[in-house]
Design a protein around this motif. Structure first.
Motif, short mmCIF file in Angstrom:
data_model
loop_
_atom_site.label_atom_id
_atom_site.label_comp_id
_atom_site.label_asym_id
_atom_site.label_seq_id
_atom_site.Cartn_x
_atom_site.Cartn_y
_atom_site.Cartn_z
N SER A 439 10.50 21.91 91.90
CA SER A 439 9.92 22.23 93.21
C SER A 439 8.56 22.88 92.97
CB SER A 439 10.83 23.18 93.98
OG SER A 439 10.15 23.70 95.11
N LEU A 441 6.47 24.09 95.11
CA LEU A 441 6.30 25.31 95.90
C LEU A 441 6.97 26.50 95.22
CD1 LEU A 441 5.40 26.78 98.44
CD2 LEU A 441 7.51 26.03 99.56
N LEU A 445 5.06 29.78 93.47
CA LEU A 445 5.35 31.18 93.82
C LEU A 445 5.73 31.98 92.57
CD1 LEU A 445 7.38 30.66 97.13
CD2 LEU A 445 5.03 31.52 96.89
N THR A 463 0.60 18.56 91.62
CA THR A 463 0.35 18.59 93.07
C THR A 463 -0.59 17.47 93.47
OG1 THR A 463 0.67 20.99 93.10
CG2 THR A 463 -0.51 20.00 94.96
#
Length: 583
Positions: A439, A441, A445, A463
């Motif tokens: 993932s 995202l 983070l 990305t």
């Protein structure tokens, strides 16, 4: 017919012609299938603002890009001055064997001037003294290498002088130490690609290219650092850390073969093996002042030269395996070993190449304000090289005009990647060693919180790959790669040579490539078009950073670029040691 006349004959107005001519976005007459216009005739007629931007503001955009480059350089210089680690300077070179070419070392060993064990031991000691500063070698087999070197000496002791000389043909690299990057299989060595999901994985057998070098008598010392998945222009990963440039530890050695280039330039190895999917041999060679060759696609077997076997098809033109050396003539010797069929009689072809029969082309880069401006030292080096070749060999010299706006070079490279790797999983799957999907995202983070498992460049590349993913056939894309290949092959033919900078700036400071990532287009465009290229060093700048350029030829004409590389080495000196040689 000239481009200008060809455009005017299509009925464009003077204003429209200026836009087309300025940006070179109209189909080039030498490329009959080039139909990918960026703007239609109707759009040009009703686009006054666009015309003014292209024509009137082009120089302003170049100046703006120069200002941005200066600002970024100041920011990164300040960062490294305030927060950069202090490293022990590299020690001087105290053994003459360390600065010899692979060809010379093999000759010394055959003739008994130096034993294979003493040569291998010298390189092992050199690695041990420089690796704490460079962080280049990530797994070693020193004990096994010394044992293999002793076996070479025992074998040579039982041979007559004539039998020893015959080894120059059957075992041309006998006793010569070499290294390869982590993503190339070397038995019992790390084979991780720098990703944490492959930690602890060892190669169970040699890659074909490694096996051929060992059959020729070369002695492997270990494997070197790579960026994660070997997909970035700097060499840093969360598993092994960051590799430093031997000329300036605050700068990158390039990537993805940066570990090899740092070892080679600092005399930690006599011969390096790298892979190149977008510049991974040429960028590190440029940053570390060594020679590197991206051979014609398909010449060198890809088997074992990557992490996932189904992604290593010799028919894939975008990826190659090639040699990196401190001496131009070593490139020819290494290629004949690595590609015994395709490179048969390569040395003879190089020797009999008459540079007076060639036509030289040159350009200062991609000529787009989206790339960094060309460093004056590199412009001077390019001018000196082209002037020397054209005057010494009385060969014609002409500037290359790109047939379209080359700010899209990286998009064409992405199109070629999608075309070659149809059906292959995305990077987010490869990041898990193909045991799931990352993932982006969540990983982003984690990175922001200082607990990232992947580096920022890999997350950025993954990305971009996700954002650029489209369902259309690559051939239907406006960035389809084939027309650019047809243009370059049609321009160069069998006797044309293109010289241009490898990168527009000298070796970047660590992490500085991120805001300048479009500079990568200077190298990846030749993976896109499957052109063989030789990276050639041209000495050092006043700040003692390597200068260099690329020598591009048509597929199958590798002997020409290698002959040009030898001529430039004879004139400009080639590799220059980053530290004093005290022998």
């Amino acid at each position: 017919m000239s481009v200008c006349k060809h455009i005017r004959n299509q009925g464009y107005s003077q204003r429209e012609f200026l836009v087309l001519r300025r940006w070179a976005i109209y189909p080039h007459p030498s490329v009959p299938h080039y139909t990918n216009k960026l703007f239609t005739h109707h759009e040009l007629q009703h686009s006054d603002y666009l015309s003014q931007l292209c024509i009137g503001y082009r120089h302003i955009l170049f100046w703006a890009r120069w200002v941005v480059t200066v600002i970024w350089r100041c920011i990164f210089c300040a960062y490294h001055k305030l927060f950069g680690r202090k490293y022990t300077p590299l020690p001087p070179i105290e053994d003459l064997a360390l600065v010899q070419s692979a060809t010379t070392l093999a000759e010394w060993i055959r003739r008994g001037k130096r034993s294979a064990e003493s040569v291998v031991r010298a390189y092992i000691h050199r690695i041990q003294t420089v690796n704490a500063t460079l962080n280049a070698l990530v797994d070693e087999r020193f004990a096994a290498a010394l044992e293999e070197a002793r076996e070479v000496d025992h074998r040579l002791a039982s041979l007559t002088k004539q039998e020893r000389e015959a080894l120059a043909d059957s075992h041309p690299l006998l006793g010569v130490p070499f290294t390869c990057k982590d993503n190339i299989k070397l038995t019992d060595m790390n084979h991780t690609g720098g990703i944490v999901s492959r930690r602890g994985i060892k190669a169970e057998q040699d890659a074909v290219v490694v096996a051929r070098l060992r059959m020729a008598g070369a002695v492997p010392l270990g494997v070197s650092n790579v960026p994660e998945l070997a997909m970035w222009c700097e060499t840093s990963c969360t598993m092994y850390g960051r590799t430093n440039n031997p000329y300036d530890v605050t700068r990158t050695p390039g990537g993805s073969s940066g570990g090899e280039a740092a070892l080679l330039s600092s005399c930690g190895t006599a011969l390096s093996i790298g892979t190149d999917v977008g510049g991974s041999i040429r960028i590190p060679s440029f940053c570390c002042g060594t020679f590197g060759h991206k051979p014609t696609s398909g010449w060198v077997s890809l088997e074992g030269a990557g992490l996932f076997p189904d992604a290593l098809n010799d028919s894939f033109g975008i990826q190659v395996v090639g040699p990196m050396c401190r001496c131009a003539r070593d490139l020819t010797l290494a290629l004949q070993v690595m590609a015994p069929h395709a490179a048969k009689d390569l040395a003879s072809k190089v020797q009999h190449t008459d540079l007076r029969d060639l036509k030289f082309w040159w350009c200062e880069g991609l000529d787009t304000p989206l790339c960094s401006p060309l460093d004056p030292a590199l412009r001077h080096a390019l001018t000196a090289a082209t002037h020397y070749l054209s005057t010494t060999f009385e060969a014609p010299l002409e500037k290359l005009e790109w047939p379209r706006d080359m700010s899209i070079a990286t998009l064409m490279w992405n199109n070629k990647l999608r075309d070659d790797y149809r059906g292959q999983p995305p990077m987010t799957v490869d990041m898990t060693n193909r045991k799931g999907r990352v993932s982006l995202l969540a990983e982003g983070l984690r990175w922001l919180c200082g607990r990232g498992r992947f580096t920022f460049p890999l997350l950025m590349m993954a990305t971009f790959q996700k954002l650029l993913a489209v369902n259309e056939d690559p051939q239907d894309s406006p960035h389809y790669w084939k027309p650019m290949q047809e243009f370059l092959m049609g321009t160069l033919g069998k006797t044309g040579v293109l010289l241009l900078p490898t990168l527009p700036q000298l070796a970047f400071l660590h992490h500085e490539f991120v805001p300048n990532m479009l500079d990568f287009g200077h190298t990846c465009i030749f993976n896109t078009t499957e052109m063989p290229v030789t990276a050639v060093p041209l000495g050092l700048s006043k700040d003692r950073l390597p200068l260099g350029l690329q020598v591009v030829v048509s597929p199958g004409q590798d002997h020409i670029s290698l002959a040009v590389a030898q001529a430039l080495e004879d004139k400009f000196g080639g590799w220059v040691s980053p530290v004093p040689v005290t022998v």
